[in-house]
Design a protein around this motif. Sequence first.
Motif, mmCIF file in Angstrom:
data_model
loop_
_atom_site.group_PDB
_atom_site.id
_atom_site.type_symbol
_atom_site.label_atom_id
_atom_site.label_comp_id
_atom_site.label_asym_id
_atom_site.label_seq_id
_atom_site.Cartn_x
_atom_site.Cartn_y
_atom_site.Cartn_z
ATOM 1 N N ASP A 1 0.583 -1.161 -0.170
ATOM 2 C CA ASP A 1 0.029 -0.008 -0.014
ATOM 3 C C ASP A 1 0.811 1.308 -0.014
ATOM 4 N N ALA A 2 0.206 2.331 -0.276
ATOM 5 C CA ALA A 2 1.006 3.654 -0.382
ATOM 6 C C ALA A 2 1.856 3.810 0.856
ATOM 7 N N ASP B 1 17.397 1.259 -6.379
ATOM 8 C CA ASP B 1 17.839 1.782 -7.707
ATOM 9 C C ASP B 1 16.765 2.234 -8.392
ATOM 10 N N VAL B 2 15.491 1.511 -8.383
ATOM 11 C CA VAL B 2 14.536 1.516 -9.229
ATOM 12 C C VAL B 2 13.101 1.496 -8.302
ATOM 13 N N VAL B 3 11.951 1.812 -8.630
ATOM 14 C CA VAL B 3 10.733 1.853 -8.141
ATOM 15 C C VAL B 3 9.691 1.147 -9.066
ATOM 16 N N LEU B 4 9.092 0.096 -8.814
ATOM 17 C CA LEU B 4 8.043 -0.383 -9.763
ATOM 18 C C LEU B 4 6.705 0.022 -8.907
ATOM 19 N N LEU B 5 5.791 1.059 -9.460
ATOM 20 C CA LEU B 5 4.890 1.796 -8.754
ATOM 21 C C LEU B 5 3.623 1.499 -9.431
ATOM 22 N N ASP B 6 2.561 0.671 -8.977
ATOM 23 C CA ASP B 6 1.087 0.648 -9.058
ATOM 24 C C ASP B 6 0.521 1.941 -8.811
ATOM 25 N N LEU B 7 -0.365 2.584 -9.739
ATOM 26 C CA LEU B 7 -1.215 3.594 -9.501
ATOM 27 C C LEU B 7 -2.434 3.302 -8.609
ATOM 28 N N SER C 1 -2.865 6.969 -3.352
ATOM 29 C CA SER C 1 -2.832 6.514 -4.856
ATOM 30 C C SER C 1 -1.194 6.559 -4.777
ATOM 31 N N GLY C 2 -0.977 5.777 -6.066
ATOM 32 C CA GLY C 2 0.469 5.660 -6.379
ATOM 33 C C GLY C 2 0.976 7.063 -6.698
ATOM 34 N N LEU C 3 0.236 7.777 -7.340
ATOM 35 C CA LEU C 3 0.654 9.175 -7.872
ATOM 36 C C LEU C 3 1.258 10.149 -6.581
ATOM 37 N N THR C 4 0.365 9.789 -5.581
ATOM 38 C CA THR C 4 0.570 10.505 -4.222
ATOM 39 C C THR C 4 1.874 10.076 -3.728
ATOM 40 N N VAL C 5 2.132 8.914 -3.586
ATOM 41 C CA VAL C 5 3.291 8.246 -3.215
ATOM 42 C C VAL C 5 4.537 8.840 -4.050
ATOM 43 N N LEU C 6 4.042 8.992 -5.310
ATOM 44 C CA LEU C 6 5.361 9.226 -6.068
ATOM 45 C C LEU C 6 5.751 10.890 -5.814
ATOM 46 N N GLU C 7 4.694 11.701 -5.623
ATOM 47 C CA GLU C 7 5.116 13.051 -5.495
ATOM 48 C C GLU C 7 5.731 13.334 -4.101
ATOM 49 N N ARG C 8 5.280 12.409 -2.997
ATOM 50 C CA ARG C 8 6.058 12.416 -1.825
ATOM 51 C C ARG C 8 7.671 12.160 -1.825
ATOM 52 N N ILE C 9 7.643 10.869 -2.663
ATOM 53 C CA ILE C 9 9.217 10.354 -3.111
ATOM 54 C C ILE C 9 9.818 11.815 -3.559
ATOM 55 N N LEU D 1 9.053 3.234 -12.407
ATOM 56 C CA LEU D 1 8.359 2.722 -13.705
ATOM 57 C C LEU D 1 6.863 2.210 -13.000
ATOM 58 N N VAL D 2 5.843 3.008 -13.678
ATOM 59 C CA VAL D 2 4.562 2.733 -13.107
ATOM 60 C C VAL D 2 4.075 1.491 -13.979
ATOM 61 N N THR D 3 3.320 0.744 -13.002
ATOM 62 C CA THR D 3 2.875 -0.674 -13.722
ATOM 63 C C THR D 3 1.223 -0.515 -13.207
ATOM 64 N N THR D 4 0.289 -0.405 -14.074
ATOM 65 C CA THR D 4 -1.151 -0.188 -13.663
ATOM 66 C C THR D 4 -2.109 -1.065 -14.845
ATOM 67 N N ALA D 5 -3.252 -1.002 -14.126
ATOM 68 C CA ALA D 5 -4.168 -1.413 -15.188
ATOM 69 C C ALA D 5 -5.109 -0.222 -15.886
#
Length: 131
Positions: A31-32, A50-56, A62-70, A85-89
Amino acid sequence: MRALIVEDDALSARVLHLTLHTHFETVCAKDAEGAFSTYMQAMDGDAPFDVVLLDLMLPGESGLTVLERIRTVEADRGLPRVPVLVTTAVTDINIALRAFEQGHISAYLVKPLDFDRLLAELRTLGLIQVA
């Protein structure tokens, strides 16, 4: 090399781990809040990712919120951006564009994942060797 897999579906997280484990030490968050906490622990320790694979689509934020925090932490500390790398449906092009514009992601991969494309993206980023 270390990879953070942020995925709320246990099967998807396992498949990503199995795909990446020969190239990366993988750590999974479901989870976020767990993702951001895991990221910060690694950042504050001696083994950042070295890399993050992030579900939205995650429970809670949301994954975008986590990304903004990072990205905020990286900017505040003057650190280089970790490739994400965003991984999402989610196939909505507006969400993809927002992710690129606001989050500066490295790739947007739609589920079900094309693992050859995932590995190609990681090669392009210089994170794995060409096999």
